[in-house]
Write a protein that holds these residues in place. Structure first.
Motif, PDB file in Angstrom:
ATOM      1  N   ALA A  55      -0.777 -13.070  -6.493  1.00 34.86           N
ATOM      2  CA  ALA A  55      -1.022 -14.503  -6.346  1.00 34.86           C
ATOM      3  C   ALA A  55      -2.439 -14.845  -6.763  1.00 34.86           C
ATOM      4  O   ALA A  55      -3.368 -14.071  -6.541  1.00 34.86           O
ATOM      5  N   SER A  56      -2.591 -16.018  -7.354  1.00 36.00           N
ATOM      6  CA  SER A  56      -3.910 -16.479  -7.779  1.00 36.00           C
ATOM      7  C   SER A  56      -3.933 -18.000  -7.808  1.00 36.00           C
ATOM      8  O   SER A  56      -2.893 -18.643  -7.675  1.00 36.00           O
ATOM      9  N   GLY A  57      -5.133 -18.546  -7.995  1.00 41.98           N
ATOM     10  CA  GLY A  57      -5.268 -19.986  -8.159  1.00 41.98           C
ATOM     11  C   GLY A  57      -5.811 -20.726  -6.959  1.00 41.98           C
ATOM     12  O   GLY A  57      -6.029 -21.939  -7.025  1.00 41.98           O
ATOM     13  N   GLY A  58      -6.035 -20.028  -5.872  1.00 38.75           N
ATOM     14  CA  GLY A  58      -6.588 -20.689  -4.694  1.00 38.75           C
ATOM     15  C   GLY A  58      -8.040 -21.076  -4.909  1.00 38.75           C
ATOM     16  O   GLY A  58      -8.660 -20.720  -5.902  1.00 38.75           O
ATOM     17  N   GLY A  59      -8.566 -21.828  -3.960  1.00 32.21           N
ATOM     18  CA  GLY A  59      -9.960 -22.237  -4.043  1.00 32.21           C
ATOM     19  C   GLY A  59     -10.288 -23.307  -3.037  1.00 32.21           C
ATOM     20  O   GLY A  59      -9.511 -23.571  -2.111  1.00 32.21           O
ATOM     21  N   LEU A  60     -11.459 -23.904  -3.220  1.00 27.56           N
ATOM     22  CA  LEU A  60     -11.936 -24.976  -2.346  1.00 27.56           C
ATOM     23  C   LEU A  60     -11.760 -26.310  -3.065  1.00 27.56           C
ATOM     24  O   LEU A  60     -12.196 -26.458  -4.210  1.00 27.56           O
ATOM     25  N   VAL A  61     -11.143 -27.265  -2.388  1.00 27.51           N
ATOM     26  CA  VAL A  61     -10.892 -28.569  -2.992  1.00 27.51           C
ATOM     27  C   VAL A  61     -11.058 -29.646  -1.921  1.00 27.51           C
ATOM     28  O   VAL A  61     -10.839 -29.370  -0.731  1.00 27.51           O
ATOM     29  N   GLN A  62     -11.447 -30.824  -2.344  1.00 25.72           N
ATOM     30  CA  GLN A  62     -11.562 -31.928  -1.399  1.00 25.72           C
ATOM     31  C   GLN A  62     -10.195 -32.517  -1.088  1.00 25.72           C
ATOM     32  O   GLN A  62      -9.255 -32.410  -1.890  1.00 25.72           O
ATOM     33  N   ALA A  63     -10.088 -33.140   0.050  1.00 27.88           N
ATOM     34  CA  ALA A  63      -8.842 -33.813   0.435  1.00 27.88           C
ATOM     35  C   ALA A  63      -8.443 -34.810  -0.646  1.00 27.88           C
ATOM     36  O   ALA A  63      -9.290 -35.523  -1.196  1.00 27.88           O
ATOM     37  N   GLY A  64      -7.159 -34.805  -0.969  1.00 24.69           N
ATOM     38  CA  GLY A  64      -6.650 -35.649  -2.030  1.00 24.69           C
ATOM     39  C   GLY A  64      -6.609 -34.976  -3.380  1.00 24.69           C
ATOM     40  O   GLY A  64      -6.021 -35.510  -4.327  1.00 24.69           O
ATOM     41  N   GLY A  65      -7.233 -33.810  -3.481  1.00 20.45           N
ATOM     42  CA  GLY A  65      -7.278 -33.074  -4.733  1.00 20.45           C
ATOM     43  C   GLY A  65      -6.029 -32.252  -4.980  1.00 20.45           C
ATOM     44  O   GLY A  65      -5.056 -32.308  -4.216  1.00 20.45           O
ATOM     45  N   LEU A 116      -4.401 -28.359  -6.635  1.00 22.90           N
ATOM     46  CA  LEU A 116      -4.542 -26.975  -7.065  1.00 22.90           C
ATOM     47  C   LEU A 116      -3.192 -26.500  -7.586  1.00 22.90           C
ATOM     48  O   LEU A 116      -2.142 -27.004  -7.158  1.00 22.90           O
ATOM     49  N   ARG A 117      -3.243 -25.511  -8.443  1.00 16.93           N
ATOM     50  CA  ARG A 117      -2.015 -24.891  -8.936  1.00 16.93           C
ATOM     51  C   ARG A 117      -2.092 -23.399  -8.675  1.00 16.93           C
ATOM     52  O   ARG A 117      -2.958 -22.712  -9.216  1.00 16.93           O
ATOM     53  N   LEU A 118      -1.187 -22.920  -7.854  1.00 19.64           N
ATOM     54  CA  LEU A 118      -1.108 -21.499  -7.564  1.00 19.64           C
ATOM     55  C   LEU A 118      -0.136 -20.832  -8.532  1.00 19.64           C
ATOM     56  O   LEU A 118       0.847 -21.431  -8.946  1.00 19.64           O
ATOM     57  N   SER A 119      -0.428 -19.579  -8.839  1.00 16.83           N
ATOM     58  CA  SER A 119       0.453 -18.783  -9.678  1.00 16.83           C
ATOM     59  C   SER A 119       0.782 -17.485  -8.968  1.00 16.83           C
ATOM     60  O   SER A 119      -0.013 -16.977  -8.177  1.00 16.83           O
ATOM     61  N   THR A 127       6.600 -15.415 -13.874  1.00 14.40           N
ATOM     62  CA  THR A 127       5.586 -16.096 -13.074  1.00 14.40           C
ATOM     63  C   THR A 127       6.194 -17.286 -12.335  1.00 14.40           C
ATOM     64  O   THR A 127       7.022 -18.011 -12.886  1.00 14.40           O
ATOM     65  N   MET A 128       5.751 -17.457 -11.109  1.00 10.84           N
ATOM     66  CA  MET A 128       6.131 -18.603 -10.294  1.00 10.84           C
ATOM     67  C   MET A 128       4.882 -19.440 -10.039  1.00 10.84           C
ATOM     68  O   MET A 128       3.770 -18.896 -10.007  1.00 10.84           O
ATOM     69  N   TYR A 129       5.093 -20.740  -9.856  1.00  5.74           N
ATOM     70  CA  TYR A 129       3.963 -21.647  -9.662  1.00  5.74           C
ATOM     71  C   TYR A 129       4.174 -22.519  -8.431  1.00  5.74           C
ATOM     72  O   TYR A 129       5.300 -22.762  -8.005  1.00  5.74           O
ATOM     73  N   LEU A 130       3.078 -23.008  -7.908  1.00 13.29           N
ATOM     74  CA  LEU A 130       3.128 -24.029  -6.863  1.00 13.29           C
ATOM     75  C   LEU A 130       2.062 -25.066  -7.197  1.00 13.29           C
ATOM     76  O   LEU A 130       0.858 -24.796  -7.070  1.00 13.29           O
ATOM     77  N   GLN A 131       2.506 -26.211  -7.662  1.00 14.90           N
ATOM     78  CA  GLN A 131       1.595 -27.309  -7.928  1.00 14.90           C
ATOM     79  C   GLN A 131       1.408 -28.092  -6.641  1.00 14.90           C
ATOM     80  O   GLN A 131       2.374 -28.597  -6.072  1.00 14.90           O
ATOM     81  N   VAL A 187      -6.579 -21.038   0.188  1.00 12.35           N
ATOM     82  CA  VAL A 187      -6.706 -22.454  -0.170  1.00 12.35           C
ATOM     83  C   VAL A 187      -7.458 -23.139   0.966  1.00 12.35           C
ATOM     84  O   VAL A 187      -7.043 -23.058   2.123  1.00 12.35           O
ATOM     85  N   THR A 188      -8.564 -23.778   0.630  1.00 15.45           N
ATOM     86  CA  THR A 188      -9.366 -24.492   1.615  1.00 15.45           C
ATOM     87  C   THR A 188      -9.529 -25.934   1.168  1.00 15.45           C
ATOM     88  O   THR A 188      -9.990 -26.188   0.053  1.00 15.45           O
TER      89      THR A 188
END
Length: 125
Positions: free
Chosen positions: A5-15, A17-20, A77-81, A121-122
């Motif tokens: 799994a990859s693609g996590g990170g820090l994002v502001q509310a309302g933003g 991310l796309r996980l793979s 590959t699987m994704y989560l938008q 994911v934060t």
């Protein structure tokens, strides 16, 4: 099958991310796939699942309309938008695979055979 799994990170509310989740090993199209998450002090919970050919999807109520699960069997590959993220979405997100002969999308964690290592994911308020 091995899952990464990859693609996590820090994002502001309302933003967004796309996980793979990249898979290797047995044919990816043999597996029903799912995303789960676990926040500190909480149990792992189902987020979304997708059938072997991608034709059927299933979501937890708390992500409906915000998250979209998909898969590309040619790329294994699987994704989560994830859109409109909320602070309560903060968790470690795990991908999981279940070898299966039908396309029933599973939501119970114990029935999944293989798990990725998780990606954090934060979401800040």
């Amino acid at each position: 099958v091995q899952l990464q799994a990859s693609g996590g990170g820090l994002v502001q509310a309302g933003g967004s991310l796309r996980l793979s989740c990249a898979a290797s090993g047995r044919p990816f199209s043999s597996y029903v796939m799912g995303w789960f998450r676990q926040a500190p002090g909480k149990e792992r919970e189902f987020v979304a699942g997708v059938s072997r050919n991608g034709g059927s999807t299933y979501y937890a109520d708390f992500v409906k309309g915000r998250f979209t699960i998909s898969r590309d069997n040619a790329k294994s590959t699987m994704y989560l938008q994830m859109n409109s993220l909320k602070p309560e979405d903060t968790a470690v997100y795990y991908c999981a695979a279940r070898f299966q002969y039908n396309d029933y999308v599973q939501s119970r964690a114990p029935v999944y055979d293989y798990w990725g290592q998780g990606t954090q994911v934060t979401v800040s308020s």
